[in-house]
Motif scaffolding. Structure first.
Motif, mmCIF file in Angstrom:
data_model
loop_
_atom_site.group_PDB
_atom_site.id
_atom_site.type_symbol
_atom_site.label_atom_id
_atom_site.label_comp_id
_atom_site.label_asym_id
_atom_site.label_seq_id
_atom_site.Cartn_x
_atom_site.Cartn_y
_atom_site.Cartn_z
ATOM 1 N N ALA A 41 0.834 -1.205 0.000
ATOM 2 C CA ALA A 41 0.000 0.000 0.000
ATOM 3 C C ALA A 41 0.869 1.256 0.000
ATOM 4 O O ALA A 41 2.016 1.241 0.474
ATOM 5 C CB ALA A 41 -0.908 0.011 1.229
ATOM 6 N N THR A 42 0.316 2.331 -0.508
ATOM 7 C CA THR A 42 1.024 3.610 -0.493
ATOM 8 C C THR A 42 1.169 4.100 0.947
ATOM 9 O O THR A 42 0.429 3.686 1.843
ATOM 10 C CB THR A 42 0.259 4.668 -1.308
ATOM 11 N N SER A 43 2.093 5.006 1.158
ATOM 12 C CA SER A 43 2.333 5.515 2.511
ATOM 13 C C SER A 43 1.104 6.232 3.063
ATOM 14 O O SER A 43 0.819 6.148 4.255
ATOM 15 C CB SER A 43 3.556 6.438 2.528
ATOM 16 N N ASP A 44 0.359 6.922 2.201
ATOM 17 C CA ASP A 44 -0.847 7.616 2.663
ATOM 18 C C ASP A 44 -1.906 6.624 3.139
ATOM 19 O O ASP A 44 -2.548 6.827 4.171
ATOM 20 C CB ASP A 44 -1.423 8.487 1.545
ATOM 21 N N ALA A 45 -2.111 5.554 2.384
ATOM 22 C CA ALA A 45 -3.083 4.537 2.788
ATOM 23 C C ALA A 45 -2.615 3.846 4.067
ATOM 24 O O ALA A 45 -3.395 3.625 5.002
ATOM 25 C CB ALA A 45 -3.286 3.525 1.666
ATOM 26 N N ARG A 46 -1.351 3.527 4.129
ATOM 27 C CA ARG A 46 -0.783 2.835 5.295
ATOM 28 C C ARG A 46 -0.965 3.680 6.564
ATOM 29 O O ARG A 46 -1.242 3.153 7.638
ATOM 30 C CB ARG A 46 0.688 2.544 5.035
ATOM 31 N N ALA A 47 -0.822 4.996 6.444
ATOM 32 C CA ALA A 47 -0.959 5.887 7.596
ATOM 33 C C ALA A 47 -2.376 5.880 8.161
ATOM 34 O O ALA A 47 -2.586 6.196 9.332
ATOM 35 C CB ALA A 47 -0.553 7.312 7.211
ATOM 36 N N SER A 48 -3.360 5.512 7.357
ATOM 37 C CA SER A 48 -4.756 5.488 7.807
ATOM 38 C C SER A 48 -5.191 4.122 8.317
ATOM 39 O O SER A 48 -6.326 3.956 8.747
ATOM 40 C CB SER A 48 -5.677 5.899 6.649
ATOM 41 N N ALA A 49 -4.319 3.130 8.264
ATOM 42 C CA ALA A 49 -4.678 1.757 8.615
ATOM 43 C C ALA A 49 -4.290 1.410 10.046
ATOM 44 O O ALA A 49 -3.315 1.939 10.578
ATOM 45 C CB ALA A 49 -4.002 0.784 7.653
ATOM 46 N N VAL A 50 -5.056 0.501 10.641
ATOM 47 C CA VAL A 50 -4.673 -0.060 11.944
ATOM 48 C C VAL A 50 -4.085 -1.458 11.777
ATOM 49 O O VAL A 50 -3.527 -2.011 12.717
ATOM 50 C CB VAL A 50 -5.848 -0.101 12.950
ATOM 51 N N TRP A 51 -4.219 -2.023 10.576
ATOM 52 C CA TRP A 51 -3.643 -3.341 10.294
ATOM 53 C C TRP A 51 -3.097 -3.334 8.876
ATOM 54 O O TRP A 51 -3.743 -2.833 7.957
ATOM 55 C CB TRP A 51 -4.710 -4.431 10.423
ATOM 56 N N ALA A 52 -1.891 -3.881 8.717
ATOM 57 C CA ALA A 52 -1.268 -3.958 7.397
ATOM 58 C C ALA A 52 -0.772 -5.380 7.157
ATOM 59 O O ALA A 52 -0.122 -5.976 8.022
ATOM 60 C CB ALA A 52 -0.113 -2.977 7.287
ATOM 61 N N ALA A 53 -1.092 -5.904 6.002
ATOM 62 C CA ALA A 53 -0.605 -7.226 5.610
ATOM 63 C C ALA A 53 0.875 -7.144 5.285
ATOM 64 O O ALA A 53 1.382 -6.095 4.890
ATOM 65 C CB ALA A 53 -1.376 -7.719 4.378
ATOM 66 N N GLU A 54 1.552 -8.251 5.427
ATOM 67 C CA GLU A 54 2.921 -8.351 4.926
ATOM 68 C C GLU A 54 2.897 -8.664 3.439
ATOM 69 O O GLU A 54 3.740 -8.197 2.689
ATOM 70 C CB GLU A 54 3.689 -9.429 5.686
#
Length: 192
Positions: free
Chosen positions: A137-150
């Motif tokens: 994911a882009t950094s902007d999307a990642r900043a809005s997430a509480v969970w990120a897949a590897e």
């Protein structure tokens, strides 16, 4: 392994909304045409993601697709996975589509998870109870997430999310065993 999902949050989730390009697929689009000139668009979907979607549905979680790109390939994949809510519309804002769907289903934002990857997903990621992103994911999307897949989109990220969500709910092991028993009994349905 990605961070765990809080058990209380996981148990509240009644709906998982999936973006397509970059989430269910690797973001690549194969364009071509038939000999008669009909346009053809192909997408690559991950089979393990499909099984993860099936297991979430069997756990009683609604799964829907919301994408801004219209594609017959998405319709075919959604039919294979028996996903009833499929919204493909270039002209509609994803936020308005999800808002209308939640109102129709009687599900709140706090009971909804969304998996996205890029700028068109931000307005939804910022509202849902469980905002999730794929590994690329882009950094902007990642900043809005509480969970990120590897894992990356189209490479098992949806399956990784399904496992994390169902594990947090205390349901993953039971769903896996039910799936294995079904296959051993020969009563299998399409999985992925």
């Amino acid at each position: 392994m990605a961070e765990r999902i809080d058990a209380g949050l996981a148990k509240r989730i009644r709906l998982v909304v999936l973006d397509v390009d970059g989430v269910m697929t690797d973001g690549g689009i194969y364009l071509g045409a038939t000999e008669s000139g009909e346009p053809v668009e192909l997408k690559r979907f991950d089979i393990q993601d499909g099984l993860g979607i099936r297991l979430m549905k069997e756990a009683g979680i609604h799964v829907s697709i919301v994408t801004g790109r219209e594609s017959h390939a998405v319709r075919i994949r959604a039919e294979e996975l028996e996903i009833d809510e499929v919204h493909q519309d270039r002209t509609a804002a994803k936020l308005g589509t999800v808002t209308a769907m939640l109102e129709r289903l009687g599900i709140g934002w706090e009971e909804t998870a969304f998996i996205g990857d890029d700028l068109p997903d931000l307005s939804i990621l910022r509202r849902v109870g469980l905002p999730a992103v794929v590994g690329n994911a882009t950094s902007d999307a990642r900043a809005s997430a509480v969970w990120a897949a590897e894992k990356h989109g189209g490479r098992g990220a949806v399956r990784e999310f399904a496992e994390a969500l169902l594990t947090a709910r205390g349901e993953w092991a039971g769903r896996v065993e039910a799936y294995v028993r079904e296959r051993e009994a020969g009563s299998e349905r399409p999985g992925g």
